[in-house]
Write a protein that holds these residues in place. Structure first.
Motif: not given
Length: 181
Positions: A75-102
């Motif tokens: 959680r410290t500044g050595d790694f993820l720095d939770a104090t200054n960056h409390p979140h990890i986010t992911f926002t999709s820009t594209a979704v692609k069907h690549t076959g069967d259930d993939a």
């Protein structure tokens, strides 16, 4: 491709989902951990997967590797720095069907204020109606990132050669989402 009743808005269920990671420690073993979900929504379009999208927010302060001392250090500044960056986010820009259930979900991953585009391969693992009559869908997948690409560069040299922590970190996703609309 998929039944039309799958189309709709979903909430990723934090009680039945896992956002995990794996990093090599001391060049001899792997340390596994998870970061809890704060919020996540998705829109799935069964007839046109490219119209689907997802947004995920993870709580860095809740990181858990099963070792409180290590978790505190992550959680410290050595790694993820939770104090200054409390979140990890992911926002999709594209979704692609690549076959069967993939599928491939491309989007912006932000860690420590650094955003990079990634593509996550996911497998659709099933559909169910739960005991409350709510439709659920499942996905799982994983990929590897270089933590230094996100400003996570702390390390220590080992006397025997090599370093304490691998640069490569494998991300693991096990997702259960329930339909909300």
């Amino acid at each position: 491709m998929y039944p039309s009743e799958l189309t709709g808005t979903y909430t990723i269920d934090p009680a039945h989902s896992r956002f995990g990671f794996v990093a090599r420690h001391a060049m001899v073993t792997k340390v596994r951990g998870s970061i809890p979900l704060m919020e996540a929504t998705a829109f799935l379009d069964a007839s046109d997967p490219s119209a689907s999208h997802v947004r995920v927010v993870l709580d860095v302060a809740g990181i858990d590797t099963g070792n409180p001392q290590r978790d505190g250090h992550l959680r410290t500044g050595d790694f993820l720095d939770a104090t200054n960056h409390p979140h990890i986010t992911f926002t999709s820009t594209a979704v692609k069907h690549t076959g069967d259930d993939a599928f491939e979900v491309t989007g912006c991953l932000t860690i420590r204020g650094v955003t990079r585009e990634i593509t996550i391969p996911l497998d659709h693992t099933g559909v169910a109606i739960d005991a409350q009559g709510i439709r659920r869908v499942g996905f799982e997948g994983g990929m590897t990132i270089n933590r230094k690409d996100y400003g996570v560069s702390f390390n220590a040299a080992l006397e025997t050669g090599g370093v304490m922590i691998s640069d490569k970190v494998t991300l693991e996703f096990d997702l259960s989402a329930f339909k909300t609309a």
